[in-house]
Design a protein around this motif. Structure first.
Motif, PDB file in Angstrom:
ATOM      1  N   PRO A  72       0.805  -1.227   0.000  1.00 46.15           N
ATOM      2  CA  PRO A  72       0.000   0.000   0.000  1.00 46.15           C
ATOM      3  C   PRO A  72       0.839   1.279   0.000  1.00 46.15           C
ATOM      4  N   ASP A  73       1.930   1.296   0.758  1.00 44.80           N
ATOM      5  CA  ASP A  73       2.693   2.546   0.824  1.00 44.80           C
ATOM      6  C   ASP A  73       3.384   2.854  -0.505  1.00 44.80           C
ATOM      7  N   ALA A  76       0.750   4.286  -2.767  1.00 42.44           N
ATOM      8  CA  ALA A  76       0.437   5.661  -2.369  1.00 42.44           C
ATOM      9  C   ALA A  76       1.469   6.614  -2.955  1.00 42.44           C
ATOM     10  N   ARG A  82      -6.664   7.990  -1.150  1.00 38.69           N
ATOM     11  CA  ARG A  82      -7.921   7.356  -0.788  1.00 38.69           C
ATOM     12  C   ARG A  82      -8.587   8.104   0.348  1.00 38.69           C
ATOM     13  N   LYS A 100      -0.546  17.427   6.708  1.00 37.82           N
ATOM     14  CA  LYS A 100       0.895  17.270   6.461  1.00 37.82           C
ATOM     15  C   LYS A 100       1.247  15.806   6.296  1.00 37.82           C
ATOM     16  N   LEU A 101       0.550  14.962   7.057  1.00 45.09           N
ATOM     17  CA  LEU A 101       0.851  13.548   6.979  1.00 45.09           C
ATOM     18  C   LEU A 101       0.587  12.994   5.590  1.00 45.09           C
ATOM     19  N   HIS A 104       3.505  12.744   3.346  1.00 44.04           N
ATOM     20  CA  HIS A 104       4.611  11.934   3.858  1.00 44.04           C
ATOM     21  C   HIS A 104       5.517  11.383   2.759  1.00 44.04           C
ATOM     22  N   ALA A 105       4.903  10.778   1.747  1.00 43.37           N
ATOM     23  CA  ALA A 105       5.710  10.090   0.732  1.00 43.37           C
ATOM     24  C   ALA A 105       6.527  11.058  -0.122  1.00 43.37           C
ATOM     25  N   LEU A 107       8.105  13.755   1.113  1.00 38.62           N
ATOM     26  CA  LEU A 107       9.136  14.429   1.910  1.00 38.62           C
ATOM     27  C   LEU A 107      10.353  13.529   2.022  1.00 38.62           C
ATOM     28  N   LEU A 128       6.671  22.877   2.998  1.00 38.99           N
ATOM     29  CA  LEU A 128       5.459  22.063   3.031  1.00 38.99           C
ATOM     30  C   LEU A 128       4.291  22.880   3.573  1.00 38.99           C
ATOM     31  N   ARG A 165      -6.403  15.769   3.267  1.00 35.15           N
ATOM     32  CA  ARG A 165      -5.258  14.890   3.470  1.00 35.15           C
ATOM     33  C   ARG A 165      -4.951  14.095   2.207  1.00 35.15           C
ATOM     34  N   MET A 169      -1.475  14.206  -0.692  1.00 32.30           N
ATOM     35  CA  MET A 169      -0.678  13.096  -1.224  1.00 32.30           C
ATOM     36  C   MET A 169      -0.300  13.334  -2.676  1.00 32.30           C
TER      37      MET A 169
END
Lengths: 259, 347
Positions: A72-73, A76, A82, A100-101, A104-105, A107, A128, A165, A169
């Motif tokens: 999954p990561d 993403a 999603r 911000k989360l 993640h991918a 950063l 960011l 969120r 992404m």
């Protein structure tokens, strides 16, 4: 041009056949809806696309790459984002941290940079923050709640934060699982406006599951109908509305009233 | 929000100490901490040192259990690994304190990652039992690998020096502890200002959606184990250089539970909470002792209840905080502050 191609996907849990030979393809930039009665396997398809379930047979191509075996990561970071049917925000964090989360991918801060903070990590965090403020918080009109913990927000706002969120992404395809379920008319209108704006301004492909038929018929370019794990119809809203199999699945009868 | 607290850039909005008032009080705190050793005797300095060591260890456990949500019952063992590493390095290889300190942390982090590896497949209670196993296994090694650890007699080390300065005294060691505590707290805080800390909290709150956000669960769980046991190892190195001796009895399961109690009482996932909790839990035995001393005139054997009473009070405190103050002392402090912000006016 197809950005996502799903070929002959089979998914079963033990003896329960959840998806049976489902194939479809989604064109770049369209809003593609998946509808069907409860238990038809709609969310299971999203879970297969996201990598949370693994289909037994079949293949999923994203931008021409087979992603069937990626975690999954990884998916993403390739650009699949999603939102969830039951809000899946991180309740212990503020709205801003949740958004911000999502980035993640994208950063790069590693553990050591994080521990030192001043320098690279600080620069990245500030960039960011500015990006999120400009492109997402402003856009979705959630400036007033950015510092609040998500657990204190109203349902409609939580859904909007979840969308924020997902946008963070920087997805190519946005998977939305019942984005307006349980919302009142005004909140639904807001959400639809955001979905249309996103599609228009960001050149995003959107795959959407929803039970609100009026909304689905209004905004989707194409619709796929599932029943008991099988695809029974596909086409634009008018075609799907008149499809005999669809009427049978939803009303339990065909047009002439025979069972 | 305070009146007149305007921010003109995102950087000032993201700063840790945002108002001049909070920066002022931080300065006052540092001043008090700097003057403290000149004003008190050895006993209070000793208390300050063991509190500082507990704070470093609690900050570590707070990252793993409080923030990343992976319950560990083996934290004392990681403190022990740091302590033994430091003692062995300085006894056998004559390494100076300043080199032992990071090496003790690294050794502990290495074993932390090893113990954390099963977290790929296990979570919750099952992982908890794995860490319990680690605690028991490492304790076994401390006792039985006599050629290395000195068995149950343990090890003694010479007083440490930094650049020729003796830090073996309580006074000298105070400055070491203070520096390490400040660095450890800063590093902890820094981690939670970046994507690494956010990933930890995401894993705690909802691991499935964390993975769908692009977080590699396994890697970040290992990061959490590594950072947590690194800090534990640092605490262990401080511990052994402070007491100048170690035995396996210093790192039992009971000690692991005490660390857990610290972060629960202080406030899970909260850095200030870990600090408050460590202070509170280190002071409780002293307070109990004072109370029992008071009763000694009436009950001559009162002092013999000290140790069992400690265990009872620890257990009681954990239950009380879990039920009535799940966010711990940190949250209580925030409430007190916001009450006095407008005091004596009601609204």
């Amino acid at each position: 041009m197809a950005i996502l191609e799903v070929n002959n996907v089979h998914l079963s849990f033990g003896g329960l056949q959840v998806l049976h030979d489902v194939s479809f393809s989604v064109n770049s930039g369209e809003i593609y809806a998946i509808i069907g009665p409860n238990g038809a396997g709609k969310t299971s398809i999203l879970n297969c696309l996201g990598g949370f379930y693994h289909q037994q047979k079949g293949q999923i191509d994203f931008n021409g790459i087979d992603i069937s075996h990626l975690t999954p990561d990884r998916r993403a970071s390739l650009g699949l984002a999603r939102t969830f049917q039951n809000i899946a925000l991180f309740r212990g964090m503020t709205v801003l941290d949740n958004i911000k989360l999502g980035s993640h991918a994208h950063l790069k801060t590693g553990l050591l940079d994080a521990a030192l903070y001043w320098g690279r990590a600080h620069r990245e965090e500030m960039e960011l923050r500015e990006e999120i403020e400009k492109d997402i918080i402003d856009f979705l009109e959630i400036e007033h709640i950015r510092k609040q913990p998500v657990s204190t927000l109203a349902y409609g706002l939580q859904k909007r934060v979840e969308l924020a969120r997902a946008l963070a992404m920087q997805p190519k395809i946005l998977l939305m699982d019942e984005p307006v379920a349980g919302m009142n008319a005004e909140e639904t209108e807001d959400m639809v406006r955001f979905i249309l704006d996103i599609q228009e301004e960001r050149d995003l492909t959107i795959i959407i599951i929803e039970h609100d038929m009026r909304m689905i018929m209004d905004i989707s370019d194409r619709i796929m109908v599932l029943n008991f794990g099988q695809k029974i119809a596909e086409g634009n809203p008018q075609e799907v509305q008149q499809h005999p199999e669809v009427l049978k699945a939803y009303l339990g009868t065909d047009k002439r009233g025979q069972s | 929000m305070r009146i007149g607290d305007f921010k003109e850039s995102y950087a000032t909005d993201e700063a840790v100490f945002t108002t001049s008032t909070s920066r002022f009080w931080l300065g006052v705190l540092f001043l008090i901490l700097a003057l403290f050793p000149f004003m008190v005797g050895d006993y209070l300095l000793y208390m300050a040192n063991i509190t500082g060591i507990a704070i470093v260890a609690a900050l570590g456990l707070n990252i793993l259990t409080g923030a990343a949500g992976q319950i560990s019952l083996g934290h004392a063992a990681f403190v022990g690994i740091g302590a033994y590493t430091s003692a062995i390095l300085s006894n056998r290889f004559g390494m100076p304190f300043l080199i032992c300190l990071p090496l003790a942390g690294l050794a502990s982090a290495f074993f932390g990652v090893l113990v954390g590896a099963p977290s790929m497949r296990m979570k919750g209670l099952y992982l908890c039992i794995t860490t319990l196993a680690a605690q028991v296994i490492f304790e076994f090694f401390f006792v039985h690998w006599e050629s290395l650890t000195g068995g149950i007699r343990g090890l003694n080390i010479a007083p440490a020096k930094i650049f020729g300065l003796n830090i073996g005294t309580e006074f000298g060691f105070y400055w070491v502890t203070l520096t390490v505590v400040i660095i450890a707290a800063t590093v902890s805080r820094n981690i939670f200002r970046t994507r690494v800390g956010r990933a930890f909290i995401a894993i705690r709150d909802r691991d499935i959606s964390a993975e769908l956000m692009g977080i590699n669960l396994f890697r970040y769980k290992l990061y959490a184990f590594a950072v947590s046991s690194f800090l534990a190892g640092i605490a262990g190195c401080l511990w052994v250089n402070h007491l100048k001796s170690i035995t396996p009895e210093h790192f039992p399961l009971h000690e692991s539970i005490r660390f857990l109690a610290m972060i629960i009482v202080g406030g899970l996932g909260n850095i200030l909470g870990a600090i408050y909790g460590a202070i509170f839990m280190t002071l409780i035995p002293e307070i109990l002792q004072a109370i029992l001393k008071f009763f000694e005139e009436i009950f001559p054997q009162a002092m013999s209840f000290l140790f069992p009473l400690q265990t009872v009070v620890f257990g009681f405190l954990i239950v009380v905080f879990l039920v009535f103050e799940p966010h711990g002392l940190a949250e209580m402090w925030v409430r007190v502050k916001s009450y006095f912000r407008l005091w004596p006016f009601k609204h």
